[in-house]
Design an enzyme around this catalytic site. Structure first.
Site, short mmCIF file in Angstrom:
data_model
loop_
_atom_site.label_atom_id
_atom_site.label_comp_id
_atom_site.label_asym_id
_atom_site.label_seq_id
_atom_site.Cartn_x
_atom_site.Cartn_y
_atom_site.Cartn_z
N THR A 137 0.84 -1.19 0.00
CA THR A 137 0.00 0.00 0.00
C THR A 137 0.87 1.24 0.00
OG1 THR A 137 -1.56 1.39 1.21
CG2 THR A 137 -0.26 -0.11 2.53
N ASP A 139 -0.22 3.94 1.05
CA ASP A 139 -0.65 4.71 2.24
C ASP A 139 0.19 4.40 3.47
OD1 ASP A 139 -2.64 5.93 0.80
OD2 ASP A 139 -4.18 4.49 1.38
N GLU A 238 -5.05 14.53 0.90
CA GLU A 238 -6.42 14.53 0.37
C GLU A 238 -7.43 14.19 1.46
OE1 GLU A 238 -6.63 11.34 -2.54
OE2 GLU A 238 -6.35 9.82 -1.00
N GLN A 297 1.32 9.50 -8.55
CA GLN A 297 2.17 9.19 -7.40
C GLN A 297 2.24 7.70 -7.07
OE1 GLN A 297 0.37 11.24 -3.84
NE2 GLN A 297 -1.37 11.26 -5.22
N ARG A 298 1.29 6.94 -7.56
CA ARG A 298 1.37 5.49 -7.31
C ARG A 298 1.71 4.70 -8.57
NH1 ARG A 298 -5.04 3.85 -6.33
NH2 ARG A 298 -5.46 3.27 -8.48
#
Lengths: 410, 410
Positions: A137, A139, A238, A297-298
């Site tokens: 991930t 994140d 975000e 970004q990913r």
């Protein structure tokens, strides 16, 4: 006695720049194991199981596998489907029919939850299935893990973006806001701080979901930095939330919710535009720009952390080794400081479903920038050979014209 | 007789990833020339002249100069100021005071116009000044030039972005829109096409300012691609115009106009959001995402075209050589096909003020994708060693479960 049977691998959730490294780690380990009779890939995650949509990964050449490893996005395609009882029943009929005995699922906490449900179902049905979750991930919010594969590369993209855009903003003068992915966890936004080579360089301010966002405080911060440096470069997650815990962006968009109950935060520019407008109005500064970094970004090709890529490969390899030993669970990453990584298998419940937030001590007291602890934590993850930016070190020329004409010399 | 005096260099307009290569090319050439007594940099373009804001570039080390060359953004800082009569008068007083005899200005067509005005003023004032414009622009819209320094690197960023994001969109399924910079010229948006390694890969559709944008036609195109591939990846220029020649985005934002009369198109996400909404409504597709690439495409650190970097260095070097020979004008880039580059000096009027559009033959007949001519034109500019993306070549496993149970096998 190790089970003899087929291995099935799939990918779930949002892709990363290195998720295919993990896939290739699994495939290569499986090729070395004589108990694995076939290596199947399910297309679109568990959807591919329910729909019997499998490919035979044995046919991939070593050369293509290495190219796949470097390709962003989930090469087996992804899904956000969450299986219910009927769906699980169907999946097990198909797996039983194909004698699938090893199931490896690469994904985040939602995918870990899917692995948990599948393993539980297998036990209830008395079906021998080794089910291992491989973490990924951007994140960085997986519990039990020091950090997650995929984060380091996304963080490096954010770092390189901010180093460059700070120079752009410096040249043009004004306010720049970059909106970074991160639903509940601010790790990726915080990574913007790694761009700084000296303390006057941006990003100057960082806002994460873990700290309640107050627009007035934000505008005060921006004004202070702008007065000091004549510009201000800002990283905003975000997922920033107001004091009641409501996402700031949800006040701006009609909700689109996925099957795991997550609101769509990416894929629109509203939050950045709203903050830019607020700055223009309150501070009377005309040049205010906001970019929403979005999917690049990913998924951006060619910007990866070498450390992240190596680890992503290893979690796949280790996960496969453990499954072939007859184990189930989630592979997690531990760190021994300053930086050495070990892999462990933990019960899947420990990683599934819930995510973790960034520790409070990773942010400064004011809540508008990272702390030194965060820098120590994150710096090894973005990898080596990071491009540097220069500053001009030329001395100013004495203002002899202004002096001669008796004008003010600031 | 060559003039003996000081050289002044400055940068104008929006930065690029390689604009500092040109600066370093000028500085290094100046260091080799005995007629150049001092190398001054003006901060914030011509503002630095009017305000006597100069730095002494002699103090930069060779090592730092090479690091500056690789740093995005205008290291001498930029401006969008357009000089009027009083401003020019002031600039000349300062230049005369400092015995500036060589003026090199790196910028786009607005900066070329500034050079034209300055040279004209110098002639009127009978002040000996060699004024040379060094080209740069990511828009690639400078007249007389085959292509412009800065474009190749921005195009490479767009290429790598689309290669990666297409894999992301493929994995998740849906519609992806990338909004690319380009006020009037579609070159940079068209460069997205270079991402394609096979014709089913995105971007599938490309829309540029040169071809009037019709929303209904756009939605028809998207629907057709989506039905064929189950996804659609689209590159749209921020500057697309309706049939009356009005920017589509100007119907969505309050105008902010700079001193050259240009409307602000970047730094907000409205166009992408509007197009995404239109697709969601008309085609009833839920997963539609739009990213506005924004400033990263011109400032991202570490993604450059080696060809572009080399040429950007050379235009600076050549521009300085010509100025020191006593010439004024604009350095332009010519190509001998298939790809060899020559530099020439042309009268500044030929480049100043007006920009050029992309030739119609660079787009297909339908106006929704590039032509082979464009690919031939643009491919050399993005440079070498571009990362590739892989495809899965594994054969499908026969659906024996579905067959056994008499279910439909598509």
């Amino acid at each position: 006695m190790p089970l003899i049977g087929k291995m099935l691998i799939a990918q779930g959730g949002g892709p990363t720049a290195v998720i295919n490294e993990s896939l290739v780690g699994v495939i290569k380990e499986a090729r070395r194991n004589p108990n694995v009779t076939h290596i199947y890939g399910a297309l679109h995650g568990i959807q591919g199981i329910a729909e019997e949509d499998f490919v035979d990964l044995a046919y991939e050449t070593e050369g293509n596998l290495e190219c796949i490893a470097k390709t962003p996005g989930s090469i087996l395609l992804s899904t956000r489907v969450k299986p219910d009882e009927a769906y699980l029943m169907r999946m097990f009929e198909v797996m039983r029919h194909h004698n699938i005995r090893y199931f490896l699922y690469i994904g985040g906490n939602d995918s870990a939850e899917t692995v948990r449900i599948i393993k539980e179902f297998a036990q209830r049905e008395d079906y021998d299935l080794m089910a291992v979750h491989i973490p990924k991930t951007i994140d960085n919010d997986l519990r039990e893990n020091d950090h997650s594969p995929g984060f380091g590369s996304a963080a490096r993209y954010v770092l390189q973006a901010f180093r460059g855009v700070e120079k752009d903003n410096m040249a043009m003068g004004g306010i720049y806001i970059g909106i970074i992915m991160g639903r509940h966890a601010g790790f990726l936004t915080a990574a913007a701080a790694l761009a700084q080579q000296s303390e006057d360089e941006g990003p100057h301010l960082i806002y994460v979901p873990e700290i309640p966002f107050k627009l007035e405080k934000f505008l005060d911060d921006v004004e202070r930095v702008y007065k000091k440096f004549g510009r201000c470069t800002i990283a905003v997650s975000e997922g920033i939330e107001d004091e009641k815990g409501n996402p700031v962006i949800s006040q701006l968009v009609e909700d689109e919710v996925d099957s795991h109950g997550n609101v769509q935060l990416s894929g629109n520019g509203l939050l950045g535009d709203m903050l830019a407008e607020a700055i223009k109005k309150r501070l009377n500064i005309s040049r205010v720009r906001a970019d929403t970094f979005g999917y690049l970004q990913r998924s951006f090709l060619g910007v990866r952390s070498d450390v992240d890529a190596k680890e992503a490969r290893e979690v796949g390899e280790v996960g496969a080794k453990l499954a072939f030993k007859g184990l189930s669970g989630s592979v997690v990453m531990r760190r021994i400081p300053p930086y050495r990584v070990y892999y462990e298998l933990v019960p899947i419940e420990k990683v599934a479903r819930y995510s973790k937030s960034m520790p409070r001590e990773f942010m400064n007291k004011e809540g508008n920038f990272v702390s030194e602890e965060f820098i120590q934590y994150a710096r090894p993850l973005v990898g080596n050979d990071i491009p540097e930016i220069a500053v001009l070190r030329s001395p100013p020329i004495p203002k002899t014209f202004l002096v001669k004409h008796g004008e003010d010399v600031e």
